[in-house]
Design a protein around this motif. Structure first.
Motif, PDB file in Angstrom:
ATOM      1  N   ARG A   6       0.786  -1.233   0.000  1.00 34.52           N
ATOM      2  CA  ARG A   6       0.000   0.000   0.000  1.00 34.52           C
ATOM      3  C   ARG A   6       0.809   1.268   0.000  1.00 34.52           C
ATOM      4  O   ARG A   6       0.255   2.338  -0.165  1.00 34.52           O
ATOM      5  CB  ARG A   6      -1.000   0.011   1.195  1.00 34.52           C
ATOM      6  CG  ARG A   6      -2.183   0.918   0.979  1.00 34.52           C
ATOM      7  CD  ARG A   6      -2.904   0.509  -0.295  1.00 34.52           C
ATOM      8  NE  ARG A   6      -2.803  -0.919  -0.547  1.00 34.52           N
ATOM      9  CZ  ARG A   6      -3.427  -1.857   0.163  1.00 34.52           C
ATOM     10  NH1 ARG A   6      -4.202  -1.529   1.149  1.00 34.52           N
ATOM     11  NH2 ARG A   6      -3.318  -3.126  -0.134  1.00 34.52           N
ATOM     12  N   SER A   9       0.601   1.774  -4.927  1.00 35.94           N
ATOM     13  CA  SER A   9      -0.814   1.921  -5.244  1.00 35.94           C
ATOM     14  C   SER A   9      -1.139   3.234  -5.928  1.00 35.94           C
ATOM     15  O   SER A   9      -2.075   3.916  -5.558  1.00 35.94           O
ATOM     16  CB  SER A   9      -1.635   1.801  -3.959  1.00 35.94           C
ATOM     17  OG  SER A   9      -2.895   1.273  -4.254  1.00 35.94           O
ATOM     18  N   VAL A  10      -0.356   3.589  -6.930  1.00 35.19           N
ATOM     19  CA  VAL A  10      -0.616   4.819  -7.650  1.00 35.19           C
ATOM     20  C   VAL A  10      -1.554   4.545  -8.817  1.00 35.19           C
ATOM     21  O   VAL A  10      -2.649   5.067  -8.892  1.00 35.19           O
ATOM     22  CB  VAL A  10       0.684   5.451  -8.171  1.00 35.19           C
ATOM     23  CG1 VAL A  10       0.388   6.748  -8.877  1.00 35.19           C
ATOM     24  CG2 VAL A  10       1.641   5.652  -7.018  1.00 35.19           C
ATOM     25  N   ILE A  13      -5.073  -0.916 -10.752  1.00 35.13           N
ATOM     26  CA  ILE A  13      -4.634  -2.303 -10.845  1.00 35.13           C
ATOM     27  C   ILE A  13      -5.590  -3.093 -11.722  1.00 35.13           C
ATOM     28  O   ILE A  13      -6.801  -3.022 -11.539  1.00 35.13           O
ATOM     29  CB  ILE A  13      -4.577  -2.933  -9.440  1.00 35.13           C
ATOM     30  CG1 ILE A  13      -3.623  -2.135  -8.532  1.00 35.13           C
ATOM     31  CG2 ILE A  13      -4.151  -4.387  -9.517  1.00 35.13           C
ATOM     32  CD1 ILE A  13      -2.200  -2.075  -9.011  1.00 35.13           C
ATOM     33  N   VAL A  18      -5.419  -8.767  -9.928  1.00 39.42           N
ATOM     34  CA  VAL A  18      -6.056  -9.100  -8.652  1.00 39.42           C
ATOM     35  C   VAL A  18      -6.408 -10.584  -8.593  1.00 39.42           C
ATOM     36  O   VAL A  18      -6.200 -11.247  -7.580  1.00 39.42           O
ATOM     37  CB  VAL A  18      -7.312  -8.242  -8.414  1.00 39.42           C
ATOM     38  CG1 VAL A  18      -7.982  -8.605  -7.105  1.00 39.42           C
ATOM     39  CG2 VAL A  18      -6.956  -6.758  -8.423  1.00 39.42           C
ATOM     40  N   ARG A  19      -6.911 -11.111  -9.697  1.00 36.68           N
ATOM     41  CA  ARG A  19      -7.248 -12.542  -9.732  1.00 36.68           C
ATOM     42  C   ARG A  19      -6.002 -13.385  -9.482  1.00 36.68           C
ATOM     43  O   ARG A  19      -6.046 -14.382  -8.769  1.00 36.68           O
ATOM     44  CB  ARG A  19      -7.848 -12.934 -11.085  1.00 36.68           C
ATOM     45  CG  ARG A  19      -9.057 -12.136 -11.480  1.00 36.68           C
ATOM     46  CD  ARG A  19      -9.676 -12.687 -12.760  1.00 36.68           C
ATOM     47  NE  ARG A  19     -10.858 -13.450 -12.465  1.00 36.68           N
ATOM     48  CZ  ARG A  19     -12.049 -12.906 -12.253  1.00 36.68           C
ATOM     49  NH1 ARG A  19     -12.196 -11.611 -12.311  1.00 36.68           N
ATOM     50  NH2 ARG A  19     -13.088 -13.662 -11.978  1.00 36.68           N
ATOM     51  N   SER A  22      -4.969 -13.465  -5.854  1.00 37.94           N
ATOM     52  CA  SER A  22      -5.776 -14.462  -5.131  1.00 37.94           C
ATOM     53  C   SER A  22      -5.190 -15.849  -5.301  1.00 37.94           C
ATOM     54  O   SER A  22      -5.087 -16.615  -4.339  1.00 37.94           O
ATOM     55  CB  SER A  22      -7.214 -14.480  -5.662  1.00 37.94           C
ATOM     56  OG  SER A  22      -7.947 -13.375  -5.204  1.00 37.94           O
ATOM     57  N   ALA A  23      -4.821 -16.172  -6.515  1.00 34.70           N
ATOM     58  CA  ALA A  23      -4.274 -17.499  -6.797  1.00 34.70           C
ATOM     59  C   ALA A  23      -2.946 -17.704  -6.064  1.00 34.70           C
ATOM     60  O   ALA A  23      -2.703 -18.755  -5.479  1.00 34.70           O
ATOM     61  CB  ALA A  23      -4.093 -17.681  -8.301  1.00 34.70           C
ATOM     62  N   PHE A  62       2.783  -3.279  -5.702  1.00 33.06           N
ATOM     63  CA  PHE A  62       2.481  -3.029  -4.291  1.00 33.06           C
ATOM     64  C   PHE A  62       3.697  -2.904  -3.401  1.00 33.06           C
ATOM     65  O   PHE A  62       3.584  -2.549  -2.247  1.00 33.06           O
ATOM     66  CB  PHE A  62       1.576  -4.155  -3.767  1.00 33.06           C
ATOM     67  CG  PHE A  62       0.318  -4.292  -4.556  1.00 33.06           C
ATOM     68  CD1 PHE A  62      -0.749  -3.454  -4.296  1.00 33.06           C
ATOM     69  CD2 PHE A  62       0.205  -5.225  -5.581  1.00 33.06           C
ATOM     70  CE1 PHE A  62      -1.909  -3.541  -5.037  1.00 33.06           C
ATOM     71  CE2 PHE A  62      -0.965  -5.318  -6.331  1.00 33.06           C
ATOM     72  CZ  PHE A  62      -2.022  -4.480  -6.052  1.00 33.06           C
ATOM     73  N   ILE A  84      -2.964  -6.747   1.064  1.00 30.26           N
ATOM     74  CA  ILE A  84      -3.267  -6.120  -0.231  1.00 30.26           C
ATOM     75  C   ILE A  84      -4.708  -6.390  -0.650  1.00 30.26           C
ATOM     76  O   ILE A  84      -5.419  -5.511  -1.123  1.00 30.26           O
ATOM     77  CB  ILE A  84      -2.306  -6.637  -1.320  1.00 30.26           C
ATOM     78  CG1 ILE A  84      -0.886  -6.127  -1.065  1.00 30.26           C
ATOM     79  CG2 ILE A  84      -2.777  -6.229  -2.712  1.00 30.26           C
ATOM     80  CD1 ILE A  84       0.186  -6.838  -1.866  1.00 30.26           C
ATOM     81  N   LEU A  85      -5.142  -7.632  -0.463  1.00 30.93           N
ATOM     82  CA  LEU A  85      -6.477  -8.025  -0.907  1.00 30.93           C
ATOM     83  C   LEU A  85      -7.579  -7.568   0.053  1.00 30.93           C
ATOM     84  O   LEU A  85      -8.758  -7.812  -0.176  1.00 30.93           O
ATOM     85  CB  LEU A  85      -6.546  -9.538  -1.105  1.00 30.93           C
ATOM     86  CG  LEU A  85      -5.761 -10.076  -2.317  1.00 30.93           C
ATOM     87  CD1 LEU A  85      -5.704 -11.593  -2.289  1.00 30.93           C
ATOM     88  CD2 LEU A  85      -6.371  -9.588  -3.623  1.00 30.93           C
ATOM     89  N   GLY A  86      -7.179  -6.942   1.142  1.00 33.56           N
ATOM     90  CA  GLY A  86      -8.185  -6.455   2.080  1.00 33.56           C
ATOM     91  C   GLY A  86      -8.757  -7.547   2.956  1.00 33.56           C
ATOM     92  O   GLY A  86      -9.883  -7.457   3.435  1.00 33.56           O
ATOM     93  N   SER A 195     -19.763  -1.895  -7.203  1.00 34.57           N
ATOM     94  CA  SER A 195     -18.943  -2.921  -7.852  1.00 34.57           C
ATOM     95  C   SER A 195     -19.722  -4.222  -7.943  1.00 34.57           C
ATOM     96  O   SER A 195     -20.353  -4.639  -6.976  1.00 34.57           O
ATOM     97  CB  SER A 195     -17.673  -3.159  -7.043  1.00 34.57           C
ATOM     98  OG  SER A 195     -16.967  -1.953  -6.892  1.00 34.57           O
ATOM     99  N   ARG A 197     -19.396  -8.309  -9.281  1.00 27.18           N
ATOM    100  CA  ARG A 197     -18.673  -9.444  -9.847  1.00 27.18           C
ATOM    101  C   ARG A 197     -19.714 -10.487 -10.193  1.00 27.18           C
ATOM    102  O   ARG A 197     -20.650 -10.696  -9.432  1.00 27.18           O
ATOM    103  CB  ARG A 197     -17.705 -10.043  -8.820  1.00 27.18           C
ATOM    104  CG  ARG A 197     -16.513  -9.188  -8.552  1.00 27.18           C
ATOM    105  CD  ARG A 197     -15.387  -9.596  -9.485  1.00 27.18           C
ATOM    106  NE  ARG A 197     -14.145  -8.963  -9.098  1.00 27.18           N
ATOM    107  CZ  ARG A 197     -12.951  -9.460  -9.369  1.00 27.18           C
ATOM    108  NH1 ARG A 197     -12.841 -10.609 -10.009  1.00 27.18           N
ATOM    109  NH2 ARG A 197     -11.870  -8.828  -9.017  1.00 27.18           N
TER     110      ARG A 197
END
Lengths: 217, 217
Positions: A6, A9-10, A13, A18-19, A22-23, A62, A84-86, A195, A197
């Motif tokens: 963080r 993070s300019v 993304i 992001v996917r 997660s992986a 990041f 990062i992913l919250g 948002s 998904r």
DNA sequence: ACATGTGAACTGCTTCACAGCG
DNA sequence: CGCTGTGAAGCAGTTCACATGT
């Protein structure tokens, strides 16, 4: 001190990034169970079906998480990716629609494990309202606005029939919901600050159907 | 004569294009119900969350389906898209894993409606084997190779726990399966001639979590 | 010597803009 | 005149390749 997630993070993304994050996180968690201490971008890549350069680029948005000549510390990178992913906090989730899919989701342990706390399930069917699913009570959909006014869920999971999806989404959004995970096979129309998904089995099957049909030719 | 789908099809089609074609098809089907005869790329775009140029470009990979100054005939484009996506025939599907998700999928009407015929469901749990779900019998997973040798399913839906997913996939692939719809939250390792699509709720939720965390910043 | 981090090159998807045709 | 079909331009995401640090 490495955990500088963080600080960057300019730029925006990409979704694909992001996917992949997660992986990577899932694979790191598996590696930790196996007792692996350190992992290279190359190992991460092979497992995630991508390239080592891609892994490094993804992470570089990041911060710097690796040690040159060595790789990444599994626990440190795990923690950074969670951050990062919250996933460092709990998210309140409501499920709208107590049909087959809603039910399967409500009972899915993976939700709670990752910090997605299902606070309520809603339906319009009087036969379902009031029934208990483990610790979760099925509530009357007509109450959803009142409930949300008290505690706004972070995410609403939409698991209603196609024909009701847009209406349900409109109600949720009017009540303040900003993130929707939509299981109905329809493209929801939502304002820009919401948002969405989509999880769309029909679309995935059609994708396979397309590939199979065009494989040889 | 307009339906010239497949006369083109020289270059590789992007995944994103195929996904949008699915979306267009769904919208066309809805429009047909409303009695709409003709539709413009612009209307299709607004509904699908894209641009009219994108719609026309997507379709242009497969032929010319519209009438200049008018738009597209809803029934004709519907039929062409069905053809392009390979929905002009029946696909045999097996479901592996008779847990909550497998069950929800097995009872999902949308499958049959779109030509995906569920021929069998498999599980290893003796308590589930032999039970009947509507017209579908839950079969013993140990029989899957023998069954596949007789009639190879076009698509296998994987709905088993994470820990069993790779093993199950390996078995299916060895038996000849070439397309897998994977619901387990893991990246399957498969040979190049096998197509995999993933449906991963954890990943989608994490995507929303990421967006919510980075919204204001 | 090895593996990261990253600017530069590349690839390919998306958007533009307009010619073409009903 | 309106809307499609499509080269060309623009842009975003991926891959390359190497300087950098351990």
């Amino acid at each position: 001190m490495i955990s500088q997630a963080r600080s960057h993070s300019v730029k925006r993304i990409a979704d694909s990034t992001v996917r992949r994050l997660s992986a990577y996180l899932r694979f790191l968690e598996e590696s930790a169970v196996d007792g692996v201490e350190t992992i290279s971008s190359d190992a991460l890549a092979r497992r995630g079906g991508t390239t080592s350069a891609q892994v490094r680029k993804d992470l570089s948005f990041f911060g710097s998480f690796g040690k040159r000549g060595l790789g990444y510390s599994v626990p440190e990178l795990t923690s950074s990716l969670r951050d990062i992913l919250g996933l460092g906090r709990e998210w309140n989730v409501i499920i709208v629609g107590a049909g087959k899919i809603g039910m399967a989701l409500g009972q899915y342990e993976g939700f709670e494990q990752r910090g997605f706390h299902v606070t309520a399930v809603y339906d319009t069917d009087p036969g379902k309202i009031g029934t208990q699913w483990g610790s979760i009570l099925v509530r009357d959909m007509s109450r959803v606005e009142a409930d949300i006014a008290e505690v706004t869920p972070d995410i609403a999971v939409l698991a209603v029939p196609v024909g009701e999806a847009q209406d349900a989404a409109d109600r949720l959004i009017r009540a303040g919901v900003k993130a929707i995970l939509n299981f109905a096979p329809t493209q929801l129309q939502v304002p820009g600050d919401v948002s969405v998904r989509n999880v769309n089995m029909a679309m995935e099957l059609e994708g396979l159907s397309f590939i199979l049909s065009n494989r040889d030719r």
